[in-house]
Design a protein around this motif. Structure first.
Motif, PDB file in Angstrom:
ATOM      1  N   ALA A  27     -14.195  15.563  37.373  1.00 32.10           N
ATOM      2  CA  ALA A  27     -13.555  14.305  37.186  1.00 32.10           C
ATOM      3  C   ALA A  27     -11.978  14.508  36.820  1.00 32.10           C
ATOM      4  N   ARG A  28     -11.801  15.401  35.965  1.00 38.32           N
ATOM      5  CA  ARG A  28     -10.233  15.466  35.451  1.00 38.32           C
ATOM      6  C   ARG A  28      -9.313  16.244  36.346  1.00 38.32           C
ATOM      7  N   GLN A  29     -10.020  17.029  37.341  1.00 42.68           N
ATOM      8  CA  GLN A  29      -9.175  17.629  38.385  1.00 42.68           C
ATOM      9  C   GLN A  29      -9.071  16.752  39.672  1.00 42.68           C
ATOM     10  N   LEU A  30      -9.884  15.652  39.708  1.00 45.67           N
ATOM     11  CA  LEU A  30      -9.677  14.819  40.906  1.00 45.67           C
ATOM     12  C   LEU A  30      -8.996  13.630  40.468  1.00 45.67           C
ATOM     13  N   ALA A  31      -8.631  13.549  39.095  1.00 46.13           N
ATOM     14  CA  ALA A  31      -7.931  12.332  38.554  1.00 46.13           C
ATOM     15  C   ALA A  31      -6.468  12.123  39.052  1.00 46.13           C
ATOM     16  N   ALA A  32      -6.093  13.301  39.573  1.00 46.35           N
ATOM     17  CA  ALA A  32      -4.673  13.510  39.828  1.00 46.35           C
ATOM     18  C   ALA A  32      -4.321  12.672  41.092  1.00 46.35           C
ATOM     19  N   SER A  33      -5.647  12.380  41.929  1.00 46.54           N
ATOM     20  CA  SER A  33      -5.241  11.838  43.258  1.00 46.54           C
ATOM     21  C   SER A  33      -5.086  10.293  42.890  1.00 46.54           C
ATOM     22  N   GLY A  34      -5.236   9.636  41.832  1.00 50.31           N
ATOM     23  CA  GLY A  34      -5.081   8.387  41.556  1.00 50.31           C
ATOM     24  C   GLY A  34      -6.044   7.621  42.313  1.00 50.31           C
ATOM     25  N   ARG A  35      -7.030   8.054  42.838  1.00 47.26           N
ATOM     26  CA  ARG A  35      -8.207   7.137  43.572  1.00 47.26           C
ATOM     27  C   ARG A  35      -9.001   6.739  42.527  1.00 47.26           C
ATOM     28  N   ARG A  36     -10.062   5.879  42.884  1.00 49.48           N
ATOM     29  CA  ARG A  36     -10.784   5.519  42.082  1.00 49.48           C
ATOM     30  C   ARG A  36     -12.178   6.447  41.901  1.00 49.48           C
ATOM     31  N   LEU A  37     -12.467   6.646  40.596  1.00 48.92           N
ATOM     32  CA  LEU A  37     -13.431   7.662  40.357  1.00 48.92           C
ATOM     33  C   LEU A  37     -14.502   6.727  39.422  1.00 48.92           C
ATOM     34  N   VAL A  38     -15.666   6.976  39.751  1.00 50.96           N
ATOM     35  CA  VAL A  38     -16.907   6.691  39.220  1.00 50.96           C
ATOM     36  C   VAL A  38     -17.803   7.687  38.600  1.00 50.96           C
ATOM     37  N   LEU A  39     -17.657   7.427  37.143  1.00 53.26           N
ATOM     38  CA  LEU A  39     -18.289   8.482  36.415  1.00 53.26           C
ATOM     39  C   LEU A  39     -19.795   7.936  36.073  1.00 53.26           C
ATOM     40  N   ILE A  40     -20.863   8.731  36.425  1.00 52.58           N
ATOM     41  CA  ILE A  40     -22.206   8.322  35.832  1.00 52.58           C
ATOM     42  C   ILE A  40     -22.465   9.508  34.958  1.00 52.58           C
ATOM     43  N   GLY A  41     -23.169   9.070  33.849  1.00 51.76           N
ATOM     44  CA  GLY A  41     -23.707   9.902  32.669  1.00 51.76           C
ATOM     45  C   GLY A  41     -24.530   9.286  31.933  1.00 51.76           C
ATOM     46  N   ARG A  42     -25.329   9.828  30.851  1.00 46.99           N
ATOM     47  CA  ARG A  42     -26.190   9.312  29.762  1.00 46.99           C
ATOM     48  C   ARG A  42     -25.439   8.920  28.661  1.00 46.99           C
ATOM     49  N   ASN A  43     -24.308   9.546  28.251  1.00 46.24           N
ATOM     50  CA  ASN A  43     -23.528   9.433  26.916  1.00 46.24           C
ATOM     51  C   ASN A  43     -22.264   8.645  27.274  1.00 46.24           C
ATOM     52  N   ARG A  44     -22.167   7.314  26.682  1.00 42.58           N
ATOM     53  CA  ARG A  44     -21.049   6.420  26.870  1.00 42.58           C
ATOM     54  C   ARG A  44     -19.815   7.138  26.084  1.00 42.58           C
ATOM     55  N   GLU A  45     -19.979   7.553  25.090  1.00 43.76           N
ATOM     56  CA  GLU A  45     -19.013   8.216  24.260  1.00 43.76           C
ATOM     57  C   GLU A  45     -18.224   9.311  24.990  1.00 43.76           C
ATOM     58  N   VAL A  50     -13.847  11.155  28.969  1.00 41.64           N
ATOM     59  CA  VAL A  50     -13.443  11.612  30.224  1.00 41.64           C
ATOM     60  C   VAL A  50     -12.484  10.720  30.847  1.00 41.64           C
ATOM     61  N   ALA A  51     -13.065   9.520  30.726  1.00 39.14           N
ATOM     62  CA  ALA A  51     -12.376   8.489  31.483  1.00 39.14           C
ATOM     63  C   ALA A  51     -10.812   8.382  30.821  1.00 39.14           C
ATOM     64  N   SER A  52     -10.769   8.374  29.494  1.00 37.76           N
ATOM     65  CA  SER A  52      -9.550   8.357  29.059  1.00 37.76           C
ATOM     66  C   SER A  52      -8.478   9.505  29.332  1.00 37.76           C
ATOM     67  N   ASP A  53      -8.943  10.672  29.611  1.00 41.11           N
ATOM     68  CA  ASP A  53      -8.256  11.604  30.230  1.00 41.11           C
ATOM     69  C   ASP A  53      -7.579  11.385  31.499  1.00 41.11           C
ATOM     70  N   CYS A  54      -8.768  10.826  32.451  1.00 41.34           N
ATOM     71  CA  CYS A  54      -8.593  10.432  33.777  1.00 41.34           C
ATOM     72  C   CYS A  54      -7.500   9.465  34.174  1.00 41.34           C
ATOM     73  N   ARG A  55      -7.668   8.434  33.327  1.00 39.27           N
ATOM     74  CA  ARG A  55      -6.616   7.342  33.274  1.00 39.27           C
ATOM     75  C   ARG A  55      -5.244   7.678  32.625  1.00 39.27           C
ATOM     76  N   ALA A  56      -5.122   8.639  32.062  1.00 40.54           N
ATOM     77  CA  ALA A  56      -3.865   9.116  31.372  1.00 40.54           C
ATOM     78  C   ALA A  56      -2.990   9.864  32.825  1.00 40.54           C
ATOM     79  N   VAL A  57      -3.495  10.082  33.583  1.00 40.89           N
ATOM     80  CA  VAL A  57      -2.923  10.643  34.779  1.00 40.89           C
ATOM     81  C   VAL A  57      -2.986   9.355  36.002  1.00 40.89           C
ATOM     82  N   GLY A  58      -3.357   8.299  35.811  1.00 38.99           N
ATOM     83  CA  GLY A  58      -3.305   7.243  36.699  1.00 38.99           C
ATOM     84  C   GLY A  58      -4.553   6.960  37.577  1.00 38.99           C
ATOM     85  N   ALA A  59      -5.731   7.578  37.400  1.00 37.45           N
ATOM     86  CA  ALA A  59      -6.732   7.310  38.148  1.00 37.45           C
ATOM     87  C   ALA A  59      -7.499   5.921  37.489  1.00 37.45           C
ATOM     88  N   ASP A  60      -7.826   5.102  38.799  1.00 39.37           N
ATOM     89  CA  ASP A  60      -8.811   4.018  38.401  1.00 39.37           C
ATOM     90  C   ASP A  60     -10.232   4.518  38.068  1.00 39.37           C
TER      91      ASP A  60
END
Length: 267
Positions: A27-45, A50-60
């Motif tokens: 997710a973090r390495q794809l985040a630089a694309s600026g494209r929409r990333l859908v992150l699925i997992g069991r632990n919201r925290e 991870v989402a915060s790190d991705c948004r920091a480089v412009g990812a939706d």
């Protein structure tokens, strides 16, 4: 004209098991694309981190707090995602590590059933949730994260080995079936990776990679459309030969990899 790279063609990427380990690194390495990333997992925290790190480089970012074995919940979530745009990349990374526990000779039938259901059956069903739209668009990429255990079965985790072998061969067959429809299917077979599952694996972990190293290898193999890839080389090629060498050599090589599982851990 410069050749397009994967981050130029992905509209929406869905990653299961994205809350930690390889999934989070992808997710973090794809985040630089600026494209929409859908992150699925069991632990919201962890997903939020991870989402915060991705948004920091412009990812939706879209988060799905889901267990991959929740078929109905996952199917509805995927359908809702597709209403906002096509899924061009699906990474089937979610899985669990379980096997023989301390004091046991073999894993229990309950462990075997749960591992195969999660690592193989649920993973295949998830693929079929995204396939119809990909086939309608005649484009898309599916990445399945298997394991070197698919080639060299682990005596201490036979169900894990069977599930990963099933995922590998399912991916190979699906790749051939969809080759004429513009859909690429690639399978990655990691060795030992330093993830949240690692502390539950009580035993040697030779040639262990970081999650970032693993993610880079997987994305490179995807970009080059390699049907099967694996790492590290020191284990990949011996693993591929494991089933054709004499049994005594396979067992001898496996002795240094014996382990037991302390609890079970999902990625």
């Amino acid at each position: 004209m410069a050749k397009k790279r994967y981050h130029d063609t992905i509209a929406t990427a869905v990653i299961t098991g994205a809350s930690s380990g390889i999934g989070a690194a992808l997710a973090r390495q794809l985040a630089a694309s600026g494209r929409r990333l859908v992150l699925i997992g069991r632990n919201r925290e962890r997903l939020n981190a991870v989402a915060s790190d991705c948004r920091a480089v412009g990812a939706d970012i879209v988060i799905g707090e889901l267990d991959i074995t929740d078929r109905a919940g996952l199917a509805k979530f995927i359908k809702d995602i597709e209403t906002a745009g096509p899924i061009d990349l699906f990474v089937g990374n979610a899985g669990i590590l379980d096997g023989r526990h301390h004091g046991e000779v073999i894993e229990s039938v309950d462990v075997a059933r749960h591992v195969i259901d999660t690592n193989l059956v649920a993973a295949v069903e998830a693929v079929h949730m995204v396939l119809p739209a990909m086939r309608a668009c005649r484009q898309g990429t599916i990445v399945l994260v298997s394991s070197l255990a698919a080639f060299a079965p682990l005596a201490d985790a036979p169900a894990y080995s069977a599930a990963k072998a099933g995922l590998l061969f399912y991916g190979i067959g699906l790749r051939d079936a969809l080759a004429e429809e513009g859909i690429r299917v690639v399978v990655s077979c990691p060795g030992f990776v330093a993830t949240g599952m690692a502390p539950h694996h009580i035993g040697a972990r030779p040639h262990e990679w970081t999650a970032d190293q693993a993610a880079r290898h997987i994305l490179t193999a995807m970009e080059k459309n390699r049907g099967i890839s694996g790492f590290p080389s020191a284990l990949y090629w011996p693993s591929r030969l494991a089933l054709i060498v004499p049994e005594f050599l396979r067992r001898a090589g496996g002795r240094e990899r014996r382990f037991f599982v302390k609890g079970s851990r999902a990625n």
